[in-house]
Design a protein around this motif. Structure first.
Motif, PDB file in Angstrom:
ATOM      1  N   LYS A  54       0.733  -1.283  -0.026  1.00  0.00           N
ATOM      2  CA  LYS A  54       0.081  -0.058  -0.015  1.00  0.00           C
ATOM      3  C   LYS A  54       0.993   1.371  -0.077  1.00  0.00           C
ATOM      4  O   LYS A  54       0.245   2.391  -0.152  1.00  0.00           O
ATOM      5  N   GLU A  55       2.091   1.129   0.022  1.00  0.00           N
ATOM      6  CA  GLU A  55       3.088   2.309   0.341  1.00  0.00           C
ATOM      7  C   GLU A  55       4.519   1.808  -0.006  1.00  0.00           C
ATOM      8  O   GLU A  55       4.932   0.781   0.305  1.00  0.00           O
ATOM      9  N   VAL A  56       5.053   2.834  -0.789  1.00  0.00           N
ATOM     10  CA  VAL A  56       6.437   2.237  -1.196  1.00  0.00           C
ATOM     11  C   VAL A  56       7.260   3.649  -0.751  1.00  0.00           C
ATOM     12  O   VAL A  56       7.099   4.821  -0.741  1.00  0.00           O
ATOM     13  N   VAL A  57       8.468   3.184   0.038  1.00  0.00           N
ATOM     14  CA  VAL A  57       9.269   4.206   0.451  1.00  0.00           C
ATOM     15  C   VAL A  57      10.670   3.944  -0.020  1.00  0.00           C
ATOM     16  O   VAL A  57      11.113   2.877   0.131  1.00  0.00           O
ATOM     17  N   ILE A  58      11.308   4.866  -0.529  1.00  0.00           N
ATOM     18  CA  ILE A  58      12.415   4.795  -1.279  1.00  0.00           C
ATOM     19  C   ILE A  58      13.566   5.648  -0.631  1.00  0.00           C
ATOM     20  O   ILE A  58      13.202   6.860  -0.113  1.00  0.00           O
ATOM     21  N   GLY A  59      14.999   5.317  -0.788  1.00  0.00           N
ATOM     22  CA  GLY A  59      16.135   6.078  -0.439  1.00  0.00           C
ATOM     23  C   GLY A  59      16.347   7.140  -1.381  1.00  0.00           C
ATOM     24  O   GLY A  59      16.484   6.853  -2.661  1.00  0.00           O
TER      25      GLY A  59
END
Length: 191
Positions: A54-59
């Motif tokens: 549901k959520e994508v978190v990237i560097g």
């Protein structure tokens, strides 16, 4: 579920914090060729369907120019096509996450080229982070003034910590982004 992706260093990092699982691979300058395959394999191994995310978190960096673009592109495409929440974190905070629950003075460092590094300098006391120097691109001689700080650089031991993504969340080191307006934290102005 939240999916974390970082490819800013020679290490590819994937994590799903709610399952407390992560994947790390020391790359050979081939993240652009391998990220999607390793992501598919990672999800399959942990019985996660892409529709469960549901959520994508990237560097967002700083770090390798190409590496930042790889994670950013994959994250943006997933967010756009799957209508996911899109967030980012500092890649230096990812390194620091291995120490942020311990009091001490730390310097996260990603080696750049031509005697330069990306660094972030913090003091941690009783769960509070005091940022001495935020994400910066510096000549390596600047590091001399931080000799009393513990140096944290990308290595197998750092990425063996399964809770890096959980620590980023716990310490509120993740920020919401727009997949349309997102720009990686390149930092360099040409050297």
């Amino acid at each position: 579920m939240k999916l974390y992706i970082d490819s800013s260093t020679s290490y590819l990092y994937l994590a799903i914090p709610c399952l407390n699982v992560s994947f790390t691979r020391s790359g050979r300058n081939d993240h652009s060729e391998t990220l999607v395959d390793f992501l598919n394999q990672f999800l399959k191994e942990h019985n996660v369907n892409i529709n469960d995310i549901k959520e994508v978190v990237i560097g967002r960096g700083p770090g390798s120019y190409t590496g930042l673009r790889i994670a950013g592109t994959v994250g943006k495409v997933l967010a756009y096509t799957k209508k996911l929440t899109f967030k980012s974190f500092s890649s230096l905070d990812l390194l620091l996450a291995s120490k942020l629950e311990q009091d001490g003075n730390y310097i996260a460092r990603i080696i750049a080229k031509k005697n330069h590094s990306y660094i972030k300098v913090v003091k941690v006391q009783e769960g509070k982070i005091d940022v001495v120097l935020d994400d910066s691109f510096v000549e390596d001689n600047v590091l001399e003034q931080y000799q009393e700080y513990q140096m944290i650089e990308p290595n197998d031991q750092i990425f063996a910590c399964a809770n890096l993504a959980l620590t980023l969340e716990k310490m509120n080191l993740v920020k919401e982004e727009s997949e349309y307006e997102y720009v990686p934290n390149y930092l360099r102005s040409g050297i």
